[in-house]
Design an enzyme around this catalytic site. Structure first.
Site, PDB file in Angstrom:
ATOM      1  N   LYS A  14      -4.630  44.421 135.274  1.00  0.00           N
ATOM      2  CA  LYS A  14      -4.061  45.631 134.649  1.00  0.00           C
ATOM      3  C   LYS A  14      -3.583  46.608 135.722  1.00  0.00           C
ATOM      4  CE  LYS A  14      -7.189  44.865 130.820  1.00  0.00           C
ATOM      5  NZ  LYS A  14      -7.600  45.304 129.532  1.00  0.00           N
ATOM      6  N   HIS A  99       0.994  41.561 125.885  1.00  0.00           N
ATOM      7  CA  HIS A  99      -0.404  42.016 125.877  1.00  0.00           C
ATOM      8  C   HIS A  99      -0.527  43.158 124.867  1.00  0.00           C
ATOM      9  CE1 HIS A  99      -4.190  43.772 127.189  1.00  0.00           C
ATOM     10  NE2 HIS A  99      -4.435  42.612 127.786  1.00  0.00           N
ATOM     11  N   GLY A 177     -11.778  44.995 126.307  1.00  0.00           N
ATOM     12  CA  GLY A 177     -12.341  46.125 127.044  1.00  0.00           C
ATOM     13  C   GLY A 177     -13.447  46.840 126.292  1.00  0.00           C
ATOM     14  N   SER A 217     -13.345  40.690 126.378  1.00  0.00           N
ATOM     15  CA  SER A 217     -14.726  40.837 126.846  1.00  0.00           C
ATOM     16  C   SER A 217     -15.368  39.515 127.268  1.00  0.00           C
ATOM     17  CB  SER A 217     -15.571  41.563 125.794  1.00  0.00           C
ATOM     18  OG  SER A 217     -15.060  42.875 125.601  1.00  0.00           O
ATOM     19  N   GLY A 238     -10.074  40.397 131.615  1.00  0.00           N
ATOM     20  CA  GLY A 238      -9.701  41.700 132.149  1.00  0.00           C
ATOM     21  C   GLY A 238     -10.786  42.233 133.080  1.00  0.00           C
TER      22      GLY A 238
END
Ligand code: PEP
Length: 256
Positions: A14, A99, A177, A217, A238
Protein backbone atom coordinates in the site's frame (compact mmCIF):
# COMPACT_ATOMS: atom_id res chain seq x y z
CA UNK A 1 -12.73 -28.58 -8.68
CA UNK A 2 -9.03 -28.30 -7.81
CA UNK A 3 -6.02 -28.50 -10.11
CA UNK A 4 -2.25 -28.26 -10.17
CA UNK A 5 -2.05 -24.55 -9.44
CA UNK A 6 1.16 -23.11 -8.04
CA UNK A 7 0.54 -21.20 -4.80
CA UNK A 8 1.09 -17.44 -5.03
CA UNK A 9 1.76 -15.25 -2.01
CA UNK A 10 1.71 -11.53 -2.72
CA UNK A 11 2.49 -8.63 -0.40
CA UNK A 12 0.60 -5.37 -0.95
CA UNK A 13 2.62 -2.66 0.76
CA UNK A 14 0.00 0.00 0.00
CA UNK A 15 1.29 3.53 0.78
CA UNK A 16 3.99 2.37 3.16
CA UNK A 17 7.80 2.38 2.96
CA UNK A 18 10.30 4.91 1.69
CA UNK A 19 12.76 3.77 -0.95
CA UNK A 20 15.38 2.80 1.62
CA UNK A 21 12.84 0.93 3.78
CA UNK A 22 11.40 -0.88 0.77
CA UNK A 23 14.82 -1.97 -0.44
CA UNK A 24 15.66 -3.28 3.03
CA UNK A 25 12.38 -5.19 3.37
CA UNK A 26 12.78 -6.74 -0.08
CA UNK A 27 16.36 -7.80 0.71
CA UNK A 28 15.18 -9.35 3.99
CA UNK A 29 12.39 -11.24 2.21
CA UNK A 30 14.85 -12.48 -0.38
CA UNK A 31 17.33 -13.59 2.25
CA UNK A 32 14.61 -15.38 4.20
CA UNK A 33 13.42 -17.27 1.17
CA UNK A 34 16.85 -18.74 0.56
CA UNK A 35 17.72 -19.98 -2.89
CA UNK A 36 14.53 -21.83 -3.63
CA UNK A 37 10.99 -20.54 -3.72
CA UNK A 38 9.96 -24.09 -2.80
CA UNK A 39 7.27 -24.38 -5.45
CA UNK A 40 5.60 -21.10 -4.48
CA UNK A 41 5.39 -17.80 -6.33
CA UNK A 42 6.13 -14.68 -4.31
CA UNK A 43 5.25 -11.17 -5.47
CA UNK A 44 5.96 -7.82 -3.78
CA UNK A 45 3.88 -4.70 -4.52
CA UNK A 46 5.62 -1.58 -3.19
CA UNK A 47 4.53 2.00 -3.93
CA UNK A 48 5.56 3.25 -7.40
CA UNK A 49 8.45 5.28 -5.95
CA UNK A 50 10.06 2.11 -4.58
CA UNK A 51 9.63 -0.17 -7.60
CA UNK A 52 13.19 0.33 -8.82
CA UNK A 53 14.71 -0.23 -5.38
CA UNK A 54 12.72 -3.45 -4.94
CA UNK A 55 13.49 -4.57 -8.51
CA UNK A 56 17.18 -4.19 -7.73
CA UNK A 57 16.82 -6.06 -4.43
CA UNK A 58 15.03 -9.07 -5.95
CA UNK A 59 16.84 -9.28 -9.31
CA UNK A 60 17.61 -12.89 -10.23
CA UNK A 61 15.70 -14.31 -7.25
CA UNK A 62 12.47 -15.30 -9.00
CA UNK A 63 10.48 -12.96 -6.73
CA UNK A 64 7.88 -11.04 -8.76
CA UNK A 65 7.27 -7.31 -8.63
CA UNK A 66 3.87 -5.66 -8.89
CA UNK A 67 2.48 -2.17 -9.34
CA UNK A 68 -0.57 -1.34 -7.22
CA UNK A 69 -2.45 0.23 -10.13
CA UNK A 70 -1.94 1.12 -13.79
CA UNK A 71 -3.46 3.38 -16.44
CA UNK A 72 -4.71 1.53 -19.54
CA UNK A 73 -2.99 3.84 -22.06
CA UNK A 74 0.67 3.53 -23.04
CA UNK A 75 1.42 7.24 -22.61
CA UNK A 76 -0.28 10.60 -22.74
CA UNK A 77 -1.48 13.63 -20.87
CA UNK A 78 -2.67 11.74 -17.76
CA UNK A 79 -1.12 13.59 -14.84
CA UNK A 80 -0.40 11.35 -11.88
CA UNK A 81 -0.81 8.09 -13.78
CA UNK A 82 1.61 5.30 -14.71
CA UNK A 83 1.34 3.13 -17.83
CA UNK A 84 1.82 -0.63 -18.32
CA UNK A 85 4.95 0.05 -20.36
CA UNK A 86 6.36 2.07 -17.48
CA UNK A 87 5.61 -0.72 -15.00
CA UNK A 88 7.35 -3.23 -17.29
CA UNK A 89 10.27 -0.84 -17.65
CA UNK A 90 10.55 -0.63 -13.86
CA UNK A 91 10.79 -4.43 -13.67
CA UNK A 92 7.19 -5.37 -12.88
CA UNK A 93 5.76 -8.78 -13.68
CA UNK A 94 2.35 -8.18 -12.07
CA UNK A 95 -0.11 -5.39 -11.30
CA UNK A 96 -2.86 -5.25 -8.66
CA UNK A 97 -6.15 -4.00 -10.12
CA UNK A 98 -9.44 -2.98 -8.56
CA UNK A 99 -8.31 -3.15 -4.94
CA UNK A 100 -11.27 -2.21 -2.75
CA UNK A 101 -9.39 0.82 -1.46
CA UNK A 102 -9.18 2.07 -5.04
CA UNK A 103 -12.82 1.19 -5.72
CA UNK A 104 -14.02 2.91 -2.54
CA UNK A 105 -11.72 5.93 -2.32
CA UNK A 106 -10.62 6.62 -5.89
CA UNK A 107 -13.71 5.85 -7.98
CA UNK A 108 -12.37 2.68 -9.63
CA UNK A 109 -15.17 1.03 -11.63
CA UNK A 110 -15.71 -2.49 -12.99
CA UNK A 111 -15.29 -1.08 -16.50
CA UNK A 112 -12.03 0.63 -15.57
CA UNK A 113 -10.69 -2.58 -14.06
CA UNK A 114 -11.61 -4.50 -17.23
CA UNK A 115 -9.75 -2.01 -19.44
CA UNK A 116 -6.72 -2.09 -17.20
CA UNK A 117 -6.67 -5.90 -17.18
CA UNK A 118 -6.64 -6.00 -20.99
CA UNK A 119 -3.89 -3.38 -21.16
CA UNK A 120 -1.80 -5.18 -18.54
CA UNK A 121 -2.06 -8.48 -20.42
CA UNK A 122 -1.22 -6.78 -23.72
CA UNK A 123 2.05 -5.54 -22.23
CA UNK A 124 3.00 -8.78 -20.51
CA UNK A 125 1.90 -7.98 -16.98
CA UNK A 126 -0.11 -10.45 -14.90
CA UNK A 127 -3.17 -8.68 -13.53
CA UNK A 128 -4.17 -9.48 -9.95
CA UNK A 129 -7.83 -8.48 -10.06
CA UNK A 130 -9.46 -7.87 -6.68
CA UNK A 131 -13.13 -8.55 -6.04
CA UNK A 132 -15.13 -8.68 -2.81
CA UNK A 133 -18.19 -7.55 -0.96
CA UNK A 134 -18.62 -4.95 1.79
CA UNK A 135 -20.02 -5.85 5.21
CA UNK A 136 -23.41 -4.34 4.30
CA UNK A 137 -23.51 -6.43 1.13
CA UNK A 138 -22.64 -9.62 3.05
CA UNK A 139 -25.21 -8.87 5.74
CA UNK A 140 -27.88 -8.36 3.11
CA UNK A 141 -26.97 -11.70 1.44
CA UNK A 142 -25.58 -10.02 -1.66
CA UNK A 143 -22.05 -11.48 -1.53
CA UNK A 144 -22.41 -13.78 -4.53
CA UNK A 145 -24.24 -11.16 -6.60
CA UNK A 146 -21.47 -8.59 -6.03
CA UNK A 147 -18.64 -11.04 -6.62
CA UNK A 148 -20.37 -12.33 -9.76
CA UNK A 149 -20.78 -8.83 -11.18
CA UNK A 150 -17.18 -7.80 -10.45
CA UNK A 151 -15.71 -11.06 -11.76
CA UNK A 152 -17.89 -11.22 -14.85
CA UNK A 153 -17.14 -7.62 -15.86
CA UNK A 154 -13.41 -7.91 -15.23
CA UNK A 155 -13.07 -11.10 -17.28
CA UNK A 156 -15.66 -10.84 -20.03
CA UNK A 157 -13.37 -9.30 -22.67
CA UNK A 158 -10.61 -11.83 -21.97
CA UNK A 159 -9.98 -15.07 -23.88
CA UNK A 160 -9.74 -18.35 -21.97
CA UNK A 161 -5.93 -18.20 -22.24
CA UNK A 162 -5.91 -14.66 -20.90
CA UNK A 163 -8.05 -15.77 -17.95
CA UNK A 164 -5.46 -18.42 -17.08
CA UNK A 165 -2.78 -15.70 -17.29
CA UNK A 166 -4.78 -13.59 -14.82
CA UNK A 167 -4.94 -13.92 -11.04
CA UNK A 168 -8.12 -13.16 -9.12
CA UNK A 169 -8.08 -12.09 -5.47
CA UNK A 170 -11.20 -12.53 -3.38
CA UNK A 171 -10.93 -9.85 -0.72
CA UNK A 172 -14.02 -9.35 1.44
CA UNK A 173 -13.86 -5.64 2.25
CA UNK A 174 -14.87 -6.26 5.87
CA UNK A 175 -11.77 -8.41 6.35
CA UNK A 176 -9.21 -5.97 4.95
CA UNK A 177 -7.04 -4.37 7.61
CA UNK A 178 -9.59 -5.24 10.30
CA UNK A 179 -8.03 -8.36 11.83
CA UNK A 180 -11.33 -10.08 11.01
CA UNK A 181 -10.38 -12.90 8.64
CA UNK A 182 -13.03 -14.85 6.70
CA UNK A 183 -13.28 -18.40 7.96
CA UNK A 184 -11.73 -20.95 5.60
CA UNK A 185 -15.28 -22.18 4.86
CA UNK A 186 -16.57 -18.67 4.07
CA UNK A 187 -13.62 -18.02 1.75
CA UNK A 188 -13.82 -21.43 0.08
CA UNK A 189 -17.53 -20.96 -0.62
CA UNK A 190 -16.80 -17.79 -2.62
CA UNK A 191 -13.67 -19.18 -4.30
CA UNK A 192 -15.56 -22.27 -5.49
CA UNK A 193 -18.38 -20.01 -6.69
CA UNK A 194 -15.90 -17.88 -8.70
CA UNK A 195 -14.42 -21.02 -10.25
CA UNK A 196 -17.89 -22.16 -11.29
CA UNK A 197 -18.55 -18.74 -12.84
CA UNK A 198 -15.33 -18.98 -14.85
CA UNK A 199 -16.17 -22.54 -15.89
CA UNK A 200 -19.46 -21.20 -17.26
CA UNK A 201 -17.94 -18.14 -18.99
CA UNK A 202 -14.56 -19.41 -20.23
CA UNK A 203 -14.65 -23.18 -19.97
CA UNK A 204 -13.29 -25.89 -17.75
CA UNK A 205 -9.58 -25.46 -18.55
CA UNK A 206 -9.69 -21.76 -17.73
CA UNK A 207 -11.55 -22.44 -14.47
CA UNK A 208 -9.05 -25.14 -13.53
CA UNK A 209 -6.02 -22.97 -14.37
CA UNK A 210 -7.11 -19.65 -12.84
CA UNK A 211 -5.43 -18.88 -9.54
CA UNK A 212 -7.72 -17.35 -6.94
CA UNK A 213 -6.05 -15.71 -3.93
CA UNK A 214 -7.73 -14.89 -0.65
CA UNK A 215 -7.05 -11.50 0.93
CA UNK A 216 -8.20 -9.97 4.21
CA UNK A 217 -6.25 -10.12 7.49
CA UNK A 218 -4.10 -13.07 6.41
CA UNK A 219 -1.56 -13.78 9.16
CA UNK A 220 0.97 -16.54 9.92
CA UNK A 221 -1.58 -18.27 12.18
CA UNK A 222 -4.45 -18.46 9.68
CA UNK A 223 -2.70 -19.02 6.33
CA UNK A 224 -2.39 -22.81 6.77
CA UNK A 225 -6.12 -23.39 7.23
CA UNK A 226 -6.95 -21.11 4.30
CA UNK A 227 -4.46 -22.82 1.99
CA UNK A 228 -5.90 -26.22 2.91
CA UNK A 229 -9.07 -25.30 0.99
CA UNK A 230 -9.37 -26.78 -2.49
CA UNK A 231 -10.01 -23.51 -4.31
CA UNK A 232 -7.70 -21.16 -2.40
CA UNK A 233 -4.48 -20.84 -4.37
CA UNK A 234 -2.62 -18.21 -2.40
CA UNK A 235 -3.00 -14.94 -0.55
CA UNK A 236 -2.84 -11.20 -1.08
CA UNK A 237 -1.39 -9.91 2.16
CA UNK A 238 -1.48 -6.32 3.38
CA UNK A 239 -0.44 -5.55 6.96
CA UNK A 240 1.44 -8.79 7.56
CA UNK A 241 3.58 -8.22 4.45
CA UNK A 242 5.15 -5.07 5.91
CA UNK A 243 7.51 -7.06 8.14
CA UNK A 244 9.82 -9.69 6.67
CA UNK A 245 9.33 -12.23 9.44
CA UNK A 246 5.52 -12.34 9.30
CA UNK A 247 5.47 -12.35 5.49
CA UNK A 248 8.08 -15.13 5.39
CA UNK A 249 6.05 -17.21 7.84
CA UNK A 250 3.07 -16.80 5.52
CA UNK A 251 5.11 -17.74 2.44
CA UNK A 252 6.46 -20.81 4.27
CA UNK A 253 3.01 -21.82 5.55
CA UNK A 254 3.01 -25.47 6.56
CA UNK A 255 1.28 -27.78 4.12
CA UNK A 256 -1.80 -29.28 5.75
C1 PEP B 1 -4.92 -5.96 1.21
O1 PEP B 1 -4.50 -4.83 1.31
O2 PEP B 1 -5.13 -6.42 0.08
C2 PEP B 1 -5.17 -6.72 2.43
C3 PEP B 1 -5.69 -7.91 2.31
O3 PEP B 1 -4.81 -6.13 3.63
P1 PEP B 1 -4.72 -6.87 5.07
O4 PEP B 1 -3.94 -8.15 4.88
O5 PEP B 1 -4.00 -5.90 5.95
O6 PEP B 1 -6.12 -7.14 5.52
Amino acid sequence: MSGPRRPLLAGNWKMYKTTAEAGRLARDVRAGLGDALAGRDVVLAPPFTSLLAVAEAVRGSGIGLAGQNVHPEVEGAFTGEVSPVMLKDAGCSHVILGHSERRQMFGETDEGVAKKALAALAYGLTPIVCVGETLTERESSRTMEVVERQTERALRALSADQVVATVLAYEPVWAIGTGKVATPAQAEEVHAFIRRLVDRSHGEAAARGLRILYGGSVKPDNIGALMAQADIDGALVGGASLKADSFLQIVHYPKA
